[in-house]
Structure formats: structure tokens, C-alpha cells
Design a protein around this motif. Sequence first.
Motif, PDB file in Angstrom:
ATOM      1  N   PRO A  47       0.814  -1.444  -0.308  1.00 24.72           N
ATOM      2  CA  PRO A  47      -0.209   0.279   0.077  1.00 24.72           C
ATOM      3  C   PRO A  47       1.141   1.160   0.118  1.00 24.72           C
ATOM      4  O   PRO A  47       0.554   2.670   0.013  1.00 24.72           O
ATOM      5  N   TYR A  79      -6.944   3.086   7.449  1.00 24.56           N
ATOM      6  CA  TYR A  79      -5.784   3.118   6.475  1.00 24.56           C
ATOM      7  C   TYR A  79      -6.430   1.748   5.500  1.00 24.56           C
ATOM      8  O   TYR A  79      -6.024   2.056   4.232  1.00 24.56           O
ATOM      9  N   ASP A  80      -7.185   0.732   6.315  1.00 22.20           N
ATOM     10  CA  ASP A  80      -7.582  -0.507   4.903  1.00 22.20           C
ATOM     11  C   ASP A  80      -8.746   0.933   4.226  1.00 22.20           C
ATOM     12  O   ASP A  80      -9.492  -1.150   4.467  1.00 22.20           O
ATOM     13  N   GLU A 121       1.614   4.048   7.490  1.00 17.85           N
ATOM     14  CA  GLU A 121       0.884   4.135   7.919  1.00 17.85           C
ATOM     15  C   GLU A 121       1.278   4.800   9.250  1.00 17.85           C
ATOM     16  O   GLU A 121       0.554   5.449   9.545  1.00 17.85           O
TER      17      GLU A 121
END
Length: 257
Positions: A47, A79-80, A121
Motif C-alpha cells: 500500500p 488505513y485500509d 501507516e
Amino acid sequence: MRFAILALAACAILTGCGDSTATSTADEKPPAVGACRVLTPKDVAEPDNDTKAVECSEEHTAETYAVGDLPDEYEDADYDDEGLGAWAYRTCSKGFQEFLGADDSLVMRTVVSWAWFRPSEDAWDAGARWYRCDVVGGGEQSKDYVELPTSAKGLLLGRPKDTWMVCADGATVAGSVKVPCTEPHDWRAVTTISLGGAKDEYPGDRLAEVTTRDFCSKSVGAWLSYPIDYDFGYTWFHEAEWDAGNRRSVCWAKTAE
């Protein structure tokens, strides 16, 4: 295949780190449009990415064509967050077409693709909210990426070279290695079919496959000038890809090359 980059020095991660002027992760600047990098499929599977930029006159497999801030709606997002992927698909795919000079059908039949990156992150937790879109010299099934020109801008304008068109090397299209059409191959992506509009609901696996198969049978026959006997293949996508924004299937012709 959609991700993000933020180069974080170890010192910047630690509070103060002996320097009262150390920049917080939230204040880190996003990458610049036009930056080139040597990325691999492994890099694109992540990511975020902190690969160092190289001169675009040097060998590289990726070029950044869009950078910006994420919409305010993602200010408090995880974040996801699943919505990020759909947003990135719409944003990066549109910019990808414009950058390469291609339409919906052509971008589905090129060996190059795009990837997106978000902040690390740690930076995300500190408040960073930006995105980066890269054109990369390969797709999801590529073992290695091809080298890109000094700039990929306008790469598919006019009649693209076989270097940039996608073919498949294998007994069947499904699961075969996708390669540039300048390399030995058994299949060539020749046409695509749109299965619906932007606001249409997913038609279901069965209807999507049957519609694709029937269209590709006729379309590939026409592309081959209606031979008595010919082989064709097709690539269709499922509901997850539909929800992300993809509405097209790809038709493949069996070649003698």
C-alpha cells in the motif's frame, strides 16, 4: 494493485531525535509528478512505497503521473478503508487514460498499467492524506516490468507499438503469463466489450461471462477476417472489480506467432 509512497527517515519517526526542528510524519511532503522509479511487482503489491526516485533518463519501470490530497471524507478513515480503493480506481484510471492518450478499450489491452500509493501507516496515523498514481511497465500477472521511455506521456497515441500491447504466453488465456506482443506469445488482446454503464448494477457472474463469450466469439472472428476455424479467449471480471469501477471484458485471439 493500488498503493502509496512516503520516504520516512528514521530520525523523523522518533520524537525530536536530537533535533527540535524534526518534521512530523504528518508534515512530510507528497512525491512529485514526473518522478521516475525502478519498481517491481513486489513493490506494487504494497500500500505504500519509499523507493528512491531516479533520473527519468535512466532505466526505470514507473513514472508518477498524478499526486494530490485525498477527499475530506477520508480524513477519519481507516488505513485500509474499502472506499479508498474504489476512489483510487476512478481517479487513477481516468488520469491514466489521459496521460497515455488512450480510450477505455485500449488501456485494457496494453501491457502497462497503473498503481496507487498512500502514505505509510505511521504517516497516515499522524494525519497525512495524499495519493500518488504511477504508470508501471506491467500488470498484475507480470513476473517482471518492462523499462519505460524517458516519459510515458502520450505512449498510446495513434497506433501503439507492439512493445506496449499485451499478449499472453500459454495454452489458455486464463492464468497465462502476460507479455509485450514483441515477445513470443500464443494470444493477443484484440478487442473489449462494455458490460454496463457507470451507475448500472453488476449483472451477475453468469450473465457477465456469457455476454462476454458471445461477443468475443463474433468480435475475434471479425478481427481475424472470418476464417473457417479459429480459437478465441476472453477475460471477464467479477463483482469486486465492477464495484471498483471496471465495466469491460477483454477478447483474445489465438495467434500463430
